[in-house]
Design a protein around this motif. Structure first.
Motif, PDB file in Angstrom:
ATOM      1  N   VAL B  63       0.879  -1.166   0.000  1.00 29.73           N
ATOM      2  CA  VAL B  63       0.000   0.000   0.000  1.00 29.73           C
ATOM      3  C   VAL B  63       0.913   1.212   0.000  1.00 29.73           C
ATOM      4  O   VAL B  63       1.807   1.330   0.823  1.00 29.73           O
ATOM      5  CB  VAL B  63      -0.933  -0.003   1.223  1.00 29.73           C
ATOM      6  N   ALA B  80      -1.026  -6.534  -1.014  1.00 28.53           N
ATOM      7  CA  ALA B  80      -0.989  -6.770   0.436  1.00 28.53           C
ATOM      8  C   ALA B  80      -1.635  -5.629   1.215  1.00 28.53           C
ATOM      9  O   ALA B  80      -1.794  -4.529   0.702  1.00 28.53           O
ATOM     10  CB  ALA B  80       0.458  -6.930   0.885  1.00 28.53           C
ATOM     11  N   ALA B  81      -1.956  -5.888   2.467  1.00 31.39           N
ATOM     12  CA  ALA B  81      -2.341  -4.810   3.378  1.00 31.39           C
ATOM     13  C   ALA B  81      -1.085  -3.996   3.688  1.00 31.39           C
ATOM     14  O   ALA B  81       0.035  -4.468   3.512  1.00 31.39           O
ATOM     15  CB  ALA B  81      -2.946  -5.383   4.648  1.00 31.39           C
ATOM     16  N   HIS B  82      -1.284  -2.763   4.148  1.00 26.64           N
ATOM     17  CA  HIS B  82      -0.180  -1.824   4.371  1.00 26.64           C
ATOM     18  C   HIS B  82       0.879  -2.422   5.308  1.00 26.64           C
ATOM     19  O   HIS B  82       0.593  -2.680   6.485  1.00 26.64           O
ATOM     20  CB  HIS B  82      -0.767  -0.542   4.971  1.00 26.64           C
ATOM     21  N   ARG B  84       2.378  -5.399   5.166  1.00 26.08           N
ATOM     22  CA  ARG B  84       2.401  -6.848   5.432  1.00 26.08           C
ATOM     23  C   ARG B  84       2.987  -7.682   4.302  1.00 26.08           C
ATOM     24  O   ARG B  84       2.969  -8.912   4.377  1.00 26.08           O
ATOM     25  CB  ARG B  84       0.991  -7.361   5.750  1.00 26.08           C
ATOM     26  N   ALA B  87       5.086 -10.749   5.001  1.00 26.53           N
ATOM     27  CA  ALA B  87       4.369 -11.899   5.572  1.00 26.53           C
ATOM     28  C   ALA B  87       3.754 -12.717   4.442  1.00 26.53           C
ATOM     29  O   ALA B  87       3.828 -13.956   4.433  1.00 26.53           O
ATOM     30  CB  ALA B  87       3.285 -11.427   6.549  1.00 26.53           C
ATOM     31  N   LEU B  88       3.152 -12.032   3.469  1.00 26.21           N
ATOM     32  CA  LEU B  88       2.589 -12.738   2.303  1.00 26.21           C
ATOM     33  C   LEU B  88       3.697 -13.514   1.586  1.00 26.21           C
ATOM     34  O   LEU B  88       3.543 -14.703   1.277  1.00 26.21           O
ATOM     35  CB  LEU B  88       1.979 -11.739   1.305  1.00 26.21           C
ATOM     36  N   THR B  90       6.526 -14.551   2.678  1.00 26.89           N
ATOM     37  CA  THR B  90       6.997 -15.681   3.485  1.00 26.89           C
ATOM     38  C   THR B  90       6.154 -16.915   3.201  1.00 26.89           C
ATOM     39  O   THR B  90       6.667 -18.002   2.924  1.00 26.89           O
ATOM     40  CB  THR B  90       6.903 -15.325   4.989  1.00 26.89           C
ATOM     41  N   ALA B  91       4.835 -16.729   3.273  1.00 30.79           N
ATOM     42  CA  ALA B  91       3.940 -17.878   3.089  1.00 30.79           C
ATOM     43  C   ALA B  91       4.046 -18.428   1.669  1.00 30.79           C
ATOM     44  O   ALA B  91       4.126 -19.640   1.466  1.00 30.79           O
ATOM     45  CB  ALA B  91       2.509 -17.475   3.408  1.00 30.79           C
ATOM     46  N   GLY B 116       7.865  -4.728  11.672  1.00 33.41           N
ATOM     47  CA  GLY B 116       7.896  -6.062  12.290  1.00 33.41           C
ATOM     48  C   GLY B 116       8.012  -7.152  11.249  1.00 33.41           C
ATOM     49  O   GLY B 116       8.874  -8.040  11.344  1.00 33.41           O
ATOM     50  N   GLU B 117       7.179  -7.084  10.227  1.00 30.41           N
ATOM     51  CA  GLU B 117       7.186  -8.109   9.180  1.00 30.41           C
ATOM     52  C   GLU B 117       8.515  -8.094   8.425  1.00 30.41           C
ATOM     53  O   GLU B 117       9.057  -9.139   8.086  1.00 30.41           O
ATOM     54  CB  GLU B 117       6.026  -7.888   8.193  1.00 30.41           C
ATOM     55  N   HIS B 120      11.385  -9.516  10.735  1.00 32.83           N
ATOM     56  CA  HIS B 120      11.271 -10.948  11.025  1.00 32.83           C
ATOM     57  C   HIS B 120      11.417 -11.817   9.783  1.00 32.83           C
ATOM     58  O   HIS B 120      11.994 -12.898   9.863  1.00 32.83           O
ATOM     59  CB  HIS B 120       9.973 -11.237  11.783  1.00 32.83           C
ATOM     60  N   ALA B 121      10.925 -11.335   8.654  1.00 36.24           N
ATOM     61  CA  ALA B 121      11.136 -12.100   7.421  1.00 36.24           C
ATOM     62  C   ALA B 121      12.637 -12.158   7.129  1.00 36.24           C
ATOM     63  O   ALA B 121      13.184 -13.204   6.769  1.00 36.24           O
ATOM     64  CB  ALA B 121      10.387 -11.466   6.257  1.00 36.24           C
ATOM     65  N   ARG B 124      14.418 -14.457   9.656  1.00 39.64           N
ATOM     66  CA  ARG B 124      14.181 -15.891   9.410  1.00 39.64           C
ATOM     67  C   ARG B 124      14.955 -16.352   8.179  1.00 39.64           C
ATOM     68  O   ARG B 124      15.008 -17.534   7.902  1.00 39.64           O
ATOM     69  CB  ARG B 124      12.681 -16.156   9.179  1.00 39.64           C
ATOM     70  N   GLU B 126      14.145 -15.693   5.044  1.00 35.46           N
ATOM     71  CA  GLU B 126      13.222 -16.131   3.983  1.00 35.46           C
ATOM     72  C   GLU B 126      13.899 -15.925   2.624  1.00 35.46           C
ATOM     73  O   GLU B 126      14.534 -14.896   2.391  1.00 35.46           O
ATOM     74  CB  GLU B 126      11.918 -15.321   4.033  1.00 35.46           C
TER      75      GLU B 126
END
Ligand SMILES: Cc1ncc(C[n+]2csc(CCOP(=O)(O)OP(=O)(O)O)c2C)c(N)n1
Lengths: 361, 262
Positions: B63, B80-82, B84, B87-88, B90-91, B116-117, B120-121, B124, B126
């Motif tokens: 966004v 994606a949402a603003h 995030r 996170a998308l 990653t999945a 945060g996303e 953490h991505a 990890r 990713e």
């Protein structure tokens, strides 16, 4: 061959059911009283059993958006949490509904508001059935009242989610999540291959091949006319769900003068209250909505013509009662009895409330 | 008398010196003239094209101004949402490890609401690529202060200039990301000159090549302009970027082959 039988917690049943339903991915963040879902999954090594991905996210914001990413690819994905975590997911759930994505969200409800308590509650009914996040949308909402149903509804919810391209929620509570009961397990359903997903979900982002246009998953459309059309389409879908997917159970309702309407843990309490009532010669039955959206409006409406009053039993200040009243249209008396803060009402209290609020009132 | 050349005489294969990649759609870009988003879109698509990876790539739009990136990129995309997008991604990558997965994000998206996303991505490790367009401002919502807005820099929510005492410091998220063991290649580039465009493209190519080798998260920051948000002409905005943004956000590789560049 006899079915496999196991003694399990409700939360464990959800996890085992997910693996056996051919779930592709689980993304979650710990919160009591549902942490056993991910603990069980991690211990089971589903990547070895079926290739299922299980990932502990950094927050519920991340987990619901991981679910979004996976759902866009046509994967069978899910998350689970409890009330505060589900609140945090609301933006993501709204996006999933807006983009018409199938997924499963399990809410093992605890008392609120705020950090509230870790004890069971049913105070998230409004959030689950009225939208929860922003915009006009609905979640297909299933309310299990046993560990077996925790297990069974995982597959039911996934099937409905894909049938309608809509997020589905299992709205459980801390009691059902934590208690142990016998569960009949179904055989493993294999996970879909990529080719099967492409066939089943031609809309999914699986990589643009020369034989088709690119697939875009978005909930955005800045053109008001198109955005309205999209909303109308969603409403049409919710109507179809309402017409076709209502589930409920009735117990001793045939000759009843009064009816308890209750779901989940409250329905179990009412079962015992029915016995106590029988001993007293009170003719009361139990109507248990299994789908909270779609709510069994017509069934309750029809019943209202034959009985004297309804007592809605909820572990909340009275949320489902609004839907009951809408169905009854003022024809008979409808009252609420419930407990908050993580207290489960006793069968005696429930019967007493019936006598005072409905029969005597 | 020599015949005059017609357009048709000129449009010949042997005369082509540059061609729009087939992976950019014909939709007219919605970006302001002079904005770096358009060039950056093109570079990402050129790289995917050169890798022959159209059928194998899934992109994620953020966004922000680039929310409609999916209208211009001819690949499968998710919006994606603003904040995030990681996170998308990653999945998607976990569920389909053979795909090339990238996010395309602005500074508000990546370094404020989505910190945060992002962290953490990256942590990890990713196997995704993040394209991060840093224009020091919230472009889409009309020029508000971003986490990357420079000290003293004016925006609609810091109309007297960013006051460090009350508004905090600009976040050098790229340097932060580089320090995480999950990242393998972290670089900062720009697209305001042909030379920079060539370098930026090389960096993007490298990021995707490394993703194919499952090396961990690869991260390409593009320091860019926002002439409308900065309230400057495109030319002035680029000069201001060189004079003010680059000293604070110096261009170059920050982490290569999993090692911080000294
Ligand atoms: C949850 C949420 N909060 C706020 C917004 C409003 N919003 C849209 S874009 C944006 C800022 C984007 O800025 P940036 O990421 O720097 O990208 P740019 O537009 O500059 O390219 C904001 C705050 C939103 N859409 N969603």
């Amino acid at each position: 061959m006899a079915k496999e039988l196991r003694l399990m917690k409700g939360n464990e049943a959800v996890a085992e059911a997910a693996i056996r339903a051919g779930c592709d991915g689980y993304f979650g963040y710990p919160i009591t009283p549902q942490s056993e879902v991910m603990e069980y999954l991690m211990a089971e090594k589903p990547h070895e059993r079926t290739g299922m991905v299980v990932l502990q996210a950094e927050s519920e914001l991340a987990s619901i958006n991981m679910v979004y990413g996976g759902a866009c690819c046509g994967k069978k994905v899910m998350t689970s949490s409890s009330s505060p975590g589900i609140s945090l997911m609301q933006e993501g759930i709204s996006y999933l509904a807006g983009a018409e994505l199938p997924c499963l969200v399990v809410n093992v409800v605890r008392g609120g508001p705020g950090l509230g308590t870790i004890q069971p509650s049913q105070s998230d009914y409004f959030q689950a059935t009225k939208g929860g996040g922003h915009g006009d949308y609905k979640l297909i909402t299933l309310a299990p009242s046993s560990v077996q149903e925790m297990y069974d509804f995982v597959k039911v919810a996934f099937d409905l989610a894909f049938k309608y391209r809509n997020p589905a929620m299992i709205l459980s509570d801390g009691a059902i999540g934590q208690m142990m009961e016998k569960v009949v397990l179904e055989d493993q359903i294999p996970r879909l291959t990529e080719a099967e997903i492409i066939k089943k979900c031609p809309w999914a982002t699986t990589g643009k091949t020369p034989d088709r246009e690119r697939n875009i998953i978005t909930s955005l459309d800045l053109d008001p006319a198109r955005q309205e059309r999209h909303n109308l389409k969603l409403q049409e879908k919710y109507k179809k769900i309402t017409e076709n997917e209502v589930r409920y159970e009735t117990i001793d309702c045939e000759n009843a003068e009064y009816i308890f309407v209750a779901y989940g843990t409250s329905a179990r309490i009412c079962l015992k209250a029915l016995q106590l009532a029988k001993e007293k010669g009170i003719k009361v039955g139990l109507f248990r909505p299994i789908t909270l959206f779609p709510f069994p409006v017509n069934q309750i409406k029809e019943m209202a013509g034959k009985i004297k009053g309804i007592l809605s039993i909820e572990m909340s200040a009275g949320q489902m009662i609004e839907d009951i009243k809408l169905a009854v249209e003022g024809k008979i008396k409808v009252e609420h009895y419930g407990k908050m803060g993580g207290i489960i009402p006793s069968p005696n209290e429930v019967l007493e409330a019936l006598e005072q609020k409905i029969i005597g009132g | 008398m020599a015949e005059t050349l017609t357009k048709q005489d000129i449009i010949k294969d042997e005369n082509i010196v540059y061609k729009k990649t087939g992976l950019m759609t014909d939709k007219v870009l919605s970006y302001c003239p002079g904005c770096g988003h358009g060039t950056t879109h093109r570079l990402v698509m050129e790289v995917i094209d050169e890798l022959g990876a159209q059928a194998n790539t899934i992109g994620i739009a953020p966004v922000g101004c680039s929310v409609l990136a999916y209208e211009f990129m001819d690949i499968d995309m998710q919006e994606a949402a603003h904040g995030r997008a990681p996170a998308l991604a990653t999945a998607i990558k976990r569920l389909m490890p053979d795909k090339l997965v990238f996010t395309y994000q602005g500074d508000g998206d990546l370094a404020a609401i989505g910190t945060g996303e992002t962290i953490h991505a990256a942590n990890r490790g990713e196997n995704i690529t993040i394209i991060f367009v840093n224009n020091g401002i919230y472009g889409m919502t009309g020029g508000q202060m971003a986490p990357t807005t420079l000290p003293g820099m004016k925006s609609s929510t810091s109309p007297y200039g960013r006051d460090i005492k009350t508004m905090g410091y600009p976040l050098k998220i790229t340097e932060l990301i580089a320090r995480l063991p999950g990242t393998y290649f972290v670089t900062r580039q720009a697209v305001h000159t042909p030379a920079n465009v060539r370098k930026a493209k090389k960096a993007i190519r490298k990021a995707f090549d490394l993703q194919k080798q499952n090396k961990g998260l690869t991260f390409v920051e593009i320091v860019s302009n926002c002439n409308s948000g900065w309230k400057m002409t495109p030319v002035k905005a680029n000069q201001w970027m060189v004079d003010n943004m680059f000293p604070f956000y110096p261009l170059g590789d920050i982490k290569v082959d999993g090692e911080l560049v000294k």
